[in-house]
Design a protein around this motif. Sequence first.
Motif, mmCIF file in Angstrom:
data_model
loop_
_atom_site.group_PDB
_atom_site.id
_atom_site.type_symbol
_atom_site.label_atom_id
_atom_site.label_comp_id
_atom_site.label_asym_id
_atom_site.label_seq_id
_atom_site.Cartn_x
_atom_site.Cartn_y
_atom_site.Cartn_z
ATOM 1 N N GLY A 162 0.745 -1.118 0.087
ATOM 2 C CA GLY A 162 -0.046 -0.008 -0.018
ATOM 3 C C GLY A 162 0.807 1.048 0.129
ATOM 4 O O GLY A 162 0.685 2.190 -0.715
ATOM 5 N N ILE A 163 2.007 1.094 0.856
ATOM 6 C CA ILE A 163 2.742 2.369 0.796
ATOM 7 C C ILE A 163 3.458 2.529 -0.681
ATOM 8 O O ILE A 163 3.572 3.665 -1.113
ATOM 9 N N VAL A 178 2.394 1.644 -3.405
ATOM 10 C CA VAL A 178 1.115 2.030 -4.550
ATOM 11 C C VAL A 178 0.914 3.756 -4.387
ATOM 12 O O VAL A 178 0.826 4.118 -5.458
ATOM 13 N N ALA A 179 1.187 3.853 -3.351
ATOM 14 C CA ALA A 179 0.711 5.493 -2.824
ATOM 15 C C ALA A 179 1.807 6.311 -3.542
ATOM 16 O O ALA A 179 1.814 7.449 -4.178
ATOM 17 N N LYS A 180 3.175 5.780 -3.509
ATOM 18 C CA LYS A 180 4.315 6.410 -4.097
ATOM 19 C C LYS A 180 4.206 6.095 -5.549
ATOM 20 O O LYS A 180 4.752 7.235 -6.259
ATOM 21 N N VAL A 181 3.906 5.095 -6.103
ATOM 22 C CA VAL A 181 3.784 5.009 -7.504
ATOM 23 C C VAL A 181 2.876 5.926 -8.144
ATOM 24 O O VAL A 181 2.935 6.383 -9.257
ATOM 25 N N LEU A 182 1.496 6.011 -7.455
ATOM 26 C CA LEU A 182 0.466 6.772 -8.204
ATOM 27 C C LEU A 182 0.963 8.489 -8.065
ATOM 28 O O LEU A 182 0.882 9.285 -9.013
ATOM 29 N N ALA A 183 1.651 8.842 -7.050
ATOM 30 C CA ALA A 183 2.527 10.216 -6.951
ATOM 31 C C ALA A 183 3.374 10.009 -7.976
ATOM 32 O O ALA A 183 3.501 11.414 -8.543
ATOM 33 N N LEU A 184 4.290 9.209 -8.271
ATOM 34 C CA LEU A 184 5.190 9.351 -9.313
ATOM 35 C C LEU A 184 4.652 9.323 -10.911
ATOM 36 O O LEU A 184 5.231 10.032 -11.713
ATOM 37 N N LEU A 185 3.784 8.730 -10.847
ATOM 38 C CA LEU A 185 2.997 8.792 -12.242
ATOM 39 C C LEU A 185 2.060 10.198 -12.476
ATOM 40 O O LEU A 185 1.620 10.366 -13.813
ATOM 41 N N GLY A 186 1.977 11.030 -11.270
ATOM 42 C CA GLY A 186 1.220 12.196 -11.464
ATOM 43 C C GLY A 186 -0.256 12.016 -11.488
ATOM 44 O O GLY A 186 -1.021 13.085 -12.117
#
Length: 233
Positions: free
Chosen positions: A123-124, A126-134
């Motif tokens: 979960g942590i 996924v949150a980072k990936v969504l931020a990375l993808l903008g």
Amino acid sequence: MPSLNILSGGAAQGLVGGLAAKFRESTGLEISGEFGAVGAMADKLHSGARADILILTSALVATLAREGLVADGSITDVGRVETALAVRDANPRILATDAASLRQAFLQADAIFVPDTKTSTAGIHVAKVLALLGIADEVADRLKIYPNGATAMRHMASSDALRPIGCTQATEIIATKGIRLSGVLPKGCDLATVYTAAITSQAVHAREAQVLIDLLTAVDQGHLRERAGFLAV
């Protein structure tokens, strides 16, 4: 019947379940306890929860060892688990071969099922990936967040969403009926986590805990680990 008490990341639930009968035959004990977000499991141990054995991320076990909560010499790597995408059995597989296609997959989903974004490993991430993808803000209202990956996947399997997607540890996807592994996250967005077993310093059933560790890591159980989603370290 007395039980071996476990605190474990949800990633290991399927593997432990697959060995429960063999463990019971060897020790006469059942396996009880909790499987969930690794941060939540560590918090329970810190709060005094009874546990004979832990299966958590290697980094977290190392921290607990420094705190004196893990028995010296008992730390053993079980395997490496990749964070992956899930779809329902009835839905087409989603291919995300790079960051751009992963971004598109999340944007096209009408519901995104994930484990706790503050205490679970996947979960942590996924949150980072969504931020990375903008796209964190854009998909925020589609996120379906549950205490752990196994729970998230069960809810995804029964969801009435048209185009749901799940993202959690591959082991939790494989262990859930009604959904299937669609592929691991692409390079640059990927995460592989080593899970490690250890006997707690306050274990009541330390000998039996070692029996379970031996089963989890035995050479002749390699096929079971692989089938459950664990890769060699």
